[in-house]
Design an enzyme around this catalytic site. Structure first.
Site, PDB file in Angstrom:
ATOM      1  N   ASN A 183      29.589 -47.401  30.463  1.00  0.00           N
ATOM      2  CA  ASN A 183      30.204 -47.452  31.778  1.00  0.00           C
ATOM      3  C   ASN A 183      30.777 -48.845  31.975  1.00  0.00           C
ATOM      4  OD1 ASN A 183      29.433 -44.798  32.539  1.00  0.00           O
ATOM      5  ND2 ASN A 183      27.358 -45.528  32.966  1.00  0.00           N
ATOM      6  N   HIS A 209      25.156 -45.808  26.057  1.00  0.00           N
ATOM      7  CA  HIS A 209      24.208 -44.712  26.239  1.00  0.00           C
ATOM      8  C   HIS A 209      24.389 -43.719  25.098  1.00  0.00           C
ATOM      9  CE1 HIS A 209      23.431 -45.534  30.666  1.00  0.00           C
ATOM     10  NE2 HIS A 209      24.568 -46.191  30.492  1.00  0.00           N
ATOM     11  N   ASP A 239      15.893 -45.103  27.561  1.00  0.00           N
ATOM     12  CA  ASP A 239      16.253 -45.299  28.969  1.00  0.00           C
ATOM     13  C   ASP A 239      15.061 -44.959  29.852  1.00  0.00           C
ATOM     14  OD1 ASP A 239      19.243 -45.441  30.542  1.00  0.00           O
ATOM     15  OD2 ASP A 239      17.519 -44.720  31.692  1.00  0.00           O
ATOM     16  N   HIS A 273      26.047 -52.330  27.160  1.00  0.00           N
ATOM     17  CA  HIS A 273      25.134 -51.349  26.564  1.00  0.00           C
ATOM     18  C   HIS A 273      25.851 -50.024  26.445  1.00  0.00           C
ATOM     19  CE1 HIS A 273      24.733 -51.116  30.928  1.00  0.00           C
ATOM     20  NE2 HIS A 273      24.396 -49.829  30.779  1.00  0.00           N
TER      21      HIS A 273
HETATM   22  P1  5GP Z   1      24.516 -48.296  33.560  1.00  0.00           P
HETATM   23  O1  5GP Z   1      24.337 -47.583  34.893  1.00  0.00           O
HETATM   24  O2  5GP Z   1      24.675 -49.793  33.779  1.00  0.00           O
HETATM   25  O3  5GP Z   1      25.567 -47.711  32.697  1.00  0.00           O
HETATM   26  O4  5GP Z   1      23.169 -48.057  32.769  1.00  0.00           O
HETATM   27  C1  5GP Z   1      21.998 -48.739  33.022  1.00  0.00           C
HETATM   28  C2  5GP Z   1      20.869 -47.898  32.479  1.00  0.00           C
HETATM   29  O5  5GP Z   1      19.725 -48.713  32.359  1.00  0.00           O
HETATM   30  C3  5GP Z   1      20.488 -46.716  33.383  1.00  0.00           C
HETATM   31  O6  5GP Z   1      20.591 -45.502  32.662  1.00  0.00           O
HETATM   32  C4  5GP Z   1      19.040 -47.026  33.792  1.00  0.00           C
HETATM   33  O7  5GP Z   1      18.226 -45.868  33.875  1.00  0.00           O
HETATM   34  C5  5GP Z   1      18.589 -47.963  32.683  1.00  0.00           C
HETATM   35  N1  5GP Z   1      17.575 -48.932  33.093  1.00  0.00           N
HETATM   36  C6  5GP Z   1      17.560 -49.691  34.221  1.00  0.00           C
HETATM   37  N2  5GP Z   1      16.488 -50.499  34.263  1.00  0.00           N
HETATM   38  C7  5GP Z   1      15.795 -50.242  33.115  1.00  0.00           C
HETATM   39  C8  5GP Z   1      14.582 -50.775  32.575  1.00  0.00           C
HETATM   40  O8  5GP Z   1      13.922 -51.648  33.139  1.00  0.00           O
HETATM   41  N3  5GP Z   1      14.169 -50.260  31.374  1.00  0.00           N
HETATM   42  C9  5GP Z   1      14.875 -49.299  30.719  1.00  0.00           C
HETATM   43  N4  5GP Z   1      14.372 -48.880  29.546  1.00  0.00           N
HETATM   44  N5  5GP Z   1      16.028 -48.784  31.189  1.00  0.00           N
HETATM   45  C10 5GP Z   1      16.489 -49.252  32.381  1.00  0.00           C
END
Ligand code: 5GP
Length: 112
Positions: A86, A101, A30, A99
């Site tokens: 999420n 975590h 992340d 995805h």
């Molecule tokens: P969500 O909020 O949708 O459950 O999780 C999205 C995750 O993707 C977040 O933890 C955020 O930090 C991560 N993320 C967003 N953009 C990027 C990126 O460009 N590269 C990586 N490696 N992680 C990302």
């Protein structure tokens, strides 16, 4: 339809630290880790969320669990980690491409 951030990473159009890849899944670190170990396990198929998975997609969950087990072990967190997804904006979802975590590397405490 514009590619999601994760589709761009899968297509190598955006950089990411990949820690696992096969035909169906990719795992990356992340970009804004919530803990010392914070890995995203991402389906290569663009599925908006777990709620939108079709029955035919469900075997991916088994594979996600296996990949999570292996990555937890590789990262030394197999005794203490969280695996979560999420679903929906109000649950904190920001990227609408399925995805999971994998979070660990520190005591995690209760959920709330
Ligand atoms: P969500 O909020 O949708 O459950 O999780 C999205 C995750 O993707 C977040 O933890 C955020 O930090 C991560 N993320 C967003 N953009 C990027 C990126 O460009 N590269 C990586 N490696 N992680 C990302």
């Amino acid at each position: 339809m514009e590619k999601t951030v994760f589709e761009k990473i899968i297509a190598n159009e955006l950089p990411a630290t990949k820690v696992f890849e096969n035909e169906r899944l990719i795992a990356i670190k992340d970009i804004a880790p919530a803990a010392p170990v914070h890995i995203l396990i991402i389906t290569k198929k663009r599925i908006p969320s777990i709620q939108k998975m079709e029955t035919d997609d469900l075997p991916l969950l088994q594979e996600v669990a296996k990949v999570a087990q292996n990555l937890a072990k590789e990262n030394g967190v197999e005794e203490c980690y969280r695996l979560l997804t999420n679903c929906g904006t109000d649950a904190g979802q920001t990227i609408f491409h399925l995805h999971f975590h994998l979070i660990g590397g520190r005591p995690l405490g209760p959920m709330a």
